[in-house]
Design an enzyme around this catalytic site. Sequence first.
Site, short mmCIF file in Angstrom:
data_model
loop_
_atom_site.label_atom_id
_atom_site.label_comp_id
_atom_site.label_asym_id
_atom_site.label_seq_id
_atom_site.Cartn_x
_atom_site.Cartn_y
_atom_site.Cartn_z
N GLU A 64 0.82 -1.20 0.00
CA GLU A 64 0.00 0.00 0.00
C GLU A 64 0.86 1.26 0.00
OE1 GLU A 64 -2.22 -3.41 1.65
OE2 GLU A 64 -0.27 -2.52 2.06
N PRO A 273 12.63 -12.79 0.26
CA PRO A 273 11.41 -13.10 1.02
C PRO A 273 10.61 -11.84 1.35
CG PRO A 273 13.31 -14.24 1.92
CD PRO A 273 13.84 -13.25 0.94
N ASN A 343 2.27 -7.24 -6.07
CA ASN A 343 2.19 -6.34 -7.22
C ASN A 343 3.16 -6.75 -8.33
OD1 ASN A 343 1.73 -4.23 -8.94
ND2 ASN A 343 2.69 -2.68 -7.66
N LEU A 345 3.17 -5.47 -11.25
CA LEU A 345 3.47 -4.32 -12.12
C LEU A 345 4.83 -3.71 -11.82
CD1 LEU A 345 0.02 -2.49 -12.19
CD2 LEU A 345 1.03 -3.90 -13.99
N GLU A 346 5.39 -3.98 -10.64
CA GLU A 346 6.72 -3.44 -10.33
C GLU A 346 7.76 -4.00 -11.28
OE1 GLU A 346 6.27 -2.51 -5.56
OE2 GLU A 346 6.97 -4.49 -6.19
#
Length: 430
Positions: A64, A273, A343, A345-346
Site C-alpha cells: 500500500e 522473502p 504487485n 506491475l513493479e
Amino acid sequence: MYLLYDLILLALTLVLIPYYLVRGAFHGKVRRGIRERLGIYSAGRLAPLQGKRVIWIHAVSVGETRAAIPLIKALRKTWPEAALIISNVTETGQQIARGIGETDLSLYFPYDLSWVVRRVLRRVNPALIVIVETEIWPNFIREARRQAIPIALVNGRISDRSFPRYRALRPLFQPILQDFSAFCMQTALDGERIALMGAPAERIEVTHNLKFDMQAPVPDVASVAALKETYRLPADLPVWVAGSTHPGEEEIVLQVYRDLVSAGVNFVLVLVPRHPERCRALAEDLANRGVPCTLRSAIDGGGEPLRAGEVLLVDTIGELMKFYAVSDLVFVGGSLVSVGGHNILEASLLKKPVIFGPYMHNFKEISRLVLAAQGGIQVADAPALAEAVRRLIEDPVLRQSLGEGGNGLLLENAGATDRTLATLRRLLES
C-alpha cells in the site's frame, strides 16, 4: 457497538503489547512503534507539522505504501506548503515510508481505541485524511467525522475473498462507511461492492489503480553493470529474482533452480522473502540442503561474483526494485501459495518479464490485464514454473517482448493519480 469494540480491542492490546515486546527482544529489535501506537510522542516528534495544513496518508504495509507514492508526489507538487505525514501498521511499511522524500513525517498508526485516536487526531490536526486501499478502522473514522475532518478511501478494492464477509456484516459496516467523504475505487466492480456494503453511492468514484502510475527509470547498461558488481552478481549469466516470496514458495523456487542448474541451465537466483526476518531460518535451511548461500547484508561490494547454483538471499528492505532492475526475469511470490499475490506491475515498470502463480485473487484485474498485454506468464505449479523459467532463460527475444508488453500496459492505463487528486482537491477546498 463502539463501546463493545473498544473493550474487545483493549483486551487484545493488553495481550499484544507484551507479545510484541518479547518478540522484539527475541529478534534483537526494539519495538519503537508501541509508544506511537498509543498516541505517545517524544518531544519535538510532531514539530514538522506546526503551523501547516496537514494531509495524513495511511498505508497499512509495504504494498500500500508503494502504491501511494505517485499520489504522495502529486500531493507535494499540488500543495508544496502542506505537511504530509504517512502512517503504517507494519515495521516493513514504516521502513519504506521513511524513504519517501516528499513526506515530512512517518508515524505508526495508532491503536484504534477511542481515547487514543481522539488524542492523536487533536494533536496532529489533519485537514484531510487519505486511507489507501481498504483500511476500515471504526473509531479512527468516527472520530475524524466528529472533528469535521474529511476522510477519503483511495485506490479502494474489495477482494473476492473479503467481499462475502463484508456484505454479511453490512449492518456493522454501513454506519462506518457513512462517515467517509469519498471513495476512489480501482474498478467498477469494487465500486459496486462497497455500495452493497453500505457506502453512499453519490460518494463513490471509479478512479482506477494508482499502481499503474508508478514511476521508476529503466537503468542503462552501465547502471545495471554497477549494481551487479555491488551485489556480486555475474555479468555473463542470467539473473532470476524471486521477489516477495512466502513459506512454501521458497522450497518450490529452490527446487526448480537446483533442477535446472543440474540440467545444464546456468543462471543465478536472487531470493527476496516478503518478510526479511525469515532469512535467518532460510539461510540455515539452505545450508542443510547443501545450497551455497550469501546474505545481502554480508556483501560489502567486494569478492568474486556468485556462480550458477549459488543463491543471494536478500535480508534487507527497500532494495527490491534494484534487484528487479538487474534481473533478466522475475517471479513474484504470494502466488504459488494462497496468499493472493503481490504487485506484478513493479517488474513491468522496469520492462522485466514476470512470472506468477495461480493465487492472484488480490490482484485479479491486474493479472488479467498483464496476461492480455502479453507482459507475463502465469503458472499453475512447480513443473510449469520450471518450464517458464527455462523458456525465458533460453529465449532473450521472448524476455524482451514480455517486458515491453507489461511496460506498455502501464502507459496505457496511467491517470489514476490525476483522477484521485481531483477528488482530494474538492474535499480540501470545500
